[in-house]
Design an enzyme around this catalytic site. Structure first.
Site, PDB file in Angstrom:
ATOM      1  N   ASP A 104       1.335   3.516  10.448  1.00 49.35           N
ATOM      2  CA  ASP A 104       0.633   2.987   9.541  1.00 49.35           C
ATOM      3  C   ASP A 104       0.017   4.156   8.434  1.00 49.35           C
ATOM      4  OD1 ASP A 104      -0.109   0.814   8.145  1.00 49.35           O
ATOM      5  OD2 ASP A 104      -1.585   0.129   9.471  1.00 49.35           O
ATOM      6  N   ARG A 145      -0.281  -8.479  18.439  1.00 46.76           N
ATOM      7  CA  ARG A 145      -0.071  -9.645  17.803  1.00 46.76           C
ATOM      8  C   ARG A 145       0.482 -10.684  18.685  1.00 46.76           C
ATOM      9  NH1 ARG A 145       2.613  -7.366  12.334  1.00 46.76           N
ATOM     10  NH2 ARG A 145       0.839  -5.898  11.878  1.00 46.76           N
ATOM     11  N   HIS A 203      -0.357  -0.375   1.415  1.00 43.81           N
ATOM     12  CA  HIS A 203       0.097  -0.489   2.665  1.00 43.81           C
ATOM     13  C   HIS A 203       1.458   0.430   2.910  1.00 43.81           C
ATOM     14  CE1 HIS A 203      -2.928  -3.588   3.915  1.00 43.81           C
ATOM     15  NE2 HIS A 203      -2.519  -3.978   2.659  1.00 43.81           N
ATOM     16  N   GLN A 234       2.115   1.015  15.124  1.00 49.71           N
ATOM     17  CA  GLN A 234       2.554   1.296  13.697  1.00 49.71           C
ATOM     18  C   GLN A 234       2.395   2.616  13.334  1.00 49.71           C
ATOM     19  OE1 GLN A 234       0.063  -1.851  11.820  1.00 49.71           O
ATOM     20  NE2 GLN A 234       2.315  -2.780  11.174  1.00 49.71           N
ATOM     21  N   HIS A 279      -2.764   3.763   4.591  1.00 50.42           N
ATOM     22  CA  HIS A 279      -3.120   3.179   3.569  1.00 50.42           C
ATOM     23  C   HIS A 279      -3.222   4.261   2.470  1.00 50.42           C
ATOM     24  CE1 HIS A 279      -3.844   0.414   6.565  1.00 50.42           C
ATOM     25  NE2 HIS A 279      -3.324  -0.460   6.068  1.00 50.42           N
ATOM     26  N   CYS A 281      -5.546  -2.003   8.585  1.00 53.20           N
ATOM     27  CA  CYS A 281      -6.185  -1.651   7.447  1.00 53.20           C
ATOM     28  C   CYS A 281      -7.728  -1.980   7.222  1.00 53.20           C
ATOM     29  CB  CYS A 281      -5.498  -2.584   6.216  1.00 53.20           C
ATOM     30  SG  CYS A 281      -4.656  -4.190   7.168  1.00 53.20           S
ATOM     31  N   LYS A 298       6.525  -5.856  -2.793  1.00 60.38           N
ATOM     32  CA  LYS A 298       6.517  -4.685  -1.767  1.00 60.38           C
ATOM     33  C   LYS A 298       8.125  -4.095  -1.854  1.00 60.38           C
ATOM     34  CE  LYS A 298       7.922  -8.214   2.104  1.00 60.38           C
ATOM     35  NZ  LYS A 298       7.896  -8.128   3.326  1.00 60.38           N
TER      36      LYS A 298
END
Length: 638
Positions: free
Chosen positions: A385, A365, A514, A383, A387, A336, A468
């Site tokens: 991912d 991670r 996200h 990911q 945004h 992000c 979420k």
RNA sequence: GCCUGUAUAGCUCAGAAGGUAGAGCACUUGCAUGGUAAGCAAGAGGUCGUCAGUUCAAUUCUGACUGCAGGCUCCA
């Protein structure tokens, strides 16, 4: 004795004596019903047959066939197991022993270690208890009596539980010489139970707290009938066969290496092919859905992670910094901040919004060593991912769009059973921005309902920065996997002071969402592999077709067919090794290749092909072009 | 990270009272040119996870470490 009024499921009312038990009432309704009664449901709460009824209530009898009865069975099994363990270890201290999906467990504090070798002995001891058909006796105690009772027995875990109980009276259940603190309900007696099996033993923290004692947890499963038990055990067997780590070895998918480090995946050619197809489809679909794709670096300076708050709140999951020219750089645990920097590189107008920016972003991670698992749980992963930056007005539409997009992807990959979990405001975010939270939560809920999804609320499960939706998908074996996540974020927009210029010429704060649809490619790949048991559908299969000439003389014709397949964009290979055809078919079958194109004298002569399908079906002397047209080699809209 | 296991050939697994190991498959070579899930034969392949300790001697016993497995906690 006064009377109370019970409302039955059919809407009728029944007057019974106050103090009558659930079983008494069942008897009153019908002796047949009483015979098959397992428990009651009083105002929606599962209640033991021996519980006296003291006030008006909605009343229902739970019979043997219901799912709730199965819960009661399993909970009773846990007690039977605990009794057996107590017989073996009279000094055993008991934790808790609930029923769970597909089974039950009990946590013990024992002077010795239980291993799978002990199961047989414990199981036969359990059989004896069942055979003896001992009653489950229910008894009510005051809190003081209960404390006194369990303290005398040295059951410190039970004592701890009782201290925290507020409900009076406290109920205990006796089964032979085993007495347990328990809300119930239970069966009438141990003899009503038939099919069970102990499965595994593992450590588990008392009350799930890693600072507390480590207990030994024994897992078991039980069903109403031996047949159902067997079906469940077969499913477990099947799951073992489909394990993506096992299939990886058989199909040459991925590897990890001690020298590289745990949780770091090497994708081998076959898996890489599949991943390529997934990524190509994913990218194409994103462009179609109005996204732009981004590429961002793997590391960023500490100031970035300070601003984002990751160094404060997420540092435990981040790796130590890398020193470059005296500055600290961190491997990214999330994408992000980079997307936000892209946003901030220009002045944004409301006319530019929404911006939908996606990236197959690889993040790192720190995951505790004990949680790593194949490709499902790793330390470096990519990911899918994205945004979305939008105005508050656009938010609801964007959510809707994301959900729809996610569902279309899942369908494309062969998953149709999807359940949504709406995670609402957590306690730690209490008080702040109530209106925003309500609005956003409402938008999420409406989107779920509009898409007709099965859903439930995950109360307080949201992040501190926003509510979420998580989607869980069910695989071919009926297992649920959490994949898609869609999260609101009012935190980062604030921290990075993101703005856009509204129609009024003033600066406004954009909304940020996200979302990851597949979750991570590593995890998705693992789930996909297990879902299909390694037999990927043609559009995903690394090798879609293999050409098998019967003998050397047929190779020239086989090469010709191979060229045609490849020209048609099909991932085809040829096996010209000098093994006999049966052997090469076996090899292709073990590699789970969807189509085998078998070519001998007959085919060459008439310019035809014989196709053996992965399921063993065989179609002789087909026209090659017609065969090619009959297969979905790629998802239509790639 | 914690608990409990576990580690022998590329894979699946045997094995020994402590005296440096074996099978099947895979691999290489030769023969066989074979029509729908394993043709025949030969060969090669291991410092028995790593490091210490005990011992005349350790792959085997002990300990630590590392990886892996099943859980717990956490999570994409």
């Amino acid at each position: 004795m006064s009377q109370i009024k019970l409302k039955l499921p059919d809407g009728q009312f029944l007057d019974v004596k106050k103090g009558n038990t659930v079983l008494d009432v069942a008897e009153q309704i019908g002796s047949g019903l009483a015979k098959v009664a397992i428990a009651g449901k009083v105002d929606g709460v599962l209640t033991d047959l021996r519980t006296p009824l003291l006030q008006d209530a909605d009343f229902e009898v739970v019979t043997k066939k219901s799912d709730e009865a199965l819960e009661v069975y399993r909970h009773s099994m846990a007690h039977i197991m605990a009794y057996a363990v107590q017989k073996k270890y009279p000094d055993a201290k008991f934790g808790i022993g609930p029923s769970i999906e597909n089974g039950f467990y009990y946590d013990f504090d024992l002077p010795a270690k239980i291993t799978a070798d002990d199961f047989e002995e414990i199981e036969s001891s359990m059989q004896e208890i069942i055979k003896a058909n001992l009653p489950f006796e229910r008894k009510e105690l005051t809190k003081e009596e209960a404390l006194d009772f369990f303290e005398k027995k040295g059951q410190k875990y039970k004592v701890e539980l009782i201290r925290e109980l507020e409900d009076q009276p406290i109920t205990i259940f006796r089964l032979g010489d085993f007495v347990d603190l328990c809300r119930g309900p239970h069966m009438k007696s141990s003899g009503e139970i038939s099919a069970f099996k102990l499965l595994s033993v593992a450590g588990s923290y008392w009350r799930g707290d890693e600072k507390r004692e480590m207990l030994q947890r024994v897992y078991g499963t039980s069903f109403r009938t031996p047949k159902e038990l067997k079906a469940h055990l077969d499913m477990l067997e099947e799951a073992k066969k489909r394990d993506h780590r096992k299939l990886s070895k058989e199909l040459g998918l991925f590897s990890t290496h001690e020298e590289i480090g745990p949780g770091l995946i090497i994708w081998h050619p076959n898996a890489s092919r599949i991943r390529h197809v997934i990524e190509a489809y994913w990218k194409e679909q994103h462009y179609k859905h109005g996204y732009e794709l981004l590429y961002t670096p793997h590391i960023g300076q500490s100031v970035l992670w300070e601003t984002s708050g990751h160094l404060n709140y997420y540092q435990d999951s981040m790796y130590s910094p890398i020193d470059i020219d005296g500055a600290n750089y961190y491997l990214k645990p999330m994408n992000c901040p980079f997307h936000i920097m892209a946003y901030k590189s220009e002045l944004r107008s409301y006319r530019d919004l929404p911006l939908r920016w996606a990236e197959l972003g690889t993040v790192y991670r720190y995951e505790k060593s004990g949680v790593l698992h194949g490709t499902m749980r790793v330390r470096g992963f990519t990911q899918d991912d994205a945004h979305i930056f939008c105005t508050p007005e656009q938010m609801a539409g964007e959510i809707r769009e994301i959900l729809r997009f996610s569902l279309s992807l899942w369908r494309a990959f062969g998953f149709s059973e999807i359940k949504a979990y709406l995670a609402t405001k957590p306690a730690k975010a209490a008080g702040k921005d109530n209106e925003k939270w309500e609005q956003a939560t409402e938008a999420l809920k409406n989107a779920i309902i509009a898409e007709g999804l099965d859903w439930e609320v995950d109360e307080g499960g949201g992040a501190f920065y926003g509510p979420k939706i998580d989607l869980k998908i069910r695989d071919a074996l009926g297992r649920e996997w959490q994949m898609t996540t869609v999260q609101f974020d009012w935190n980062l927009t604030e921290r990075f002071d993101m703005t856009y210029i509204g129609a009024d010429g003033e600066k406004h704060r954009p909304y940020m969402i996200h979302r990851a649809l597949l979750g991570s490619l590593e995890r998705f790949f693992g789930v996909l592999t297990e879902h299909y048991a390694g037999a990927f559908p043609p559009w995903l299969a690394p090798v879609q077709a293999v050409v098998l000439p019967i003998a050397d003389v047929h190779i020239p014709y086989a090469e010709k067919v191979l060229a045609k397949l490849r020209n048609a964009g099909i991932r085809a290979s040829i096996d010209t090794s000098d093994d006999k055809i049966g052997y090469r078919i076996r090899q292709a079958q073990l590699k789970k290749i969807p189509f085998m194109i078998i070519l001998g004298a007959e085919e060459a002569e008439e310019d035809k092909v014989t196709v053996r399908y992965r399921n063993g079906e065989n179609k002789k002397m087909l026209d090659l072009n017609e065969f090619i047209d009959s297969v979905e080699w790629r998802k239509a809209d790639i």
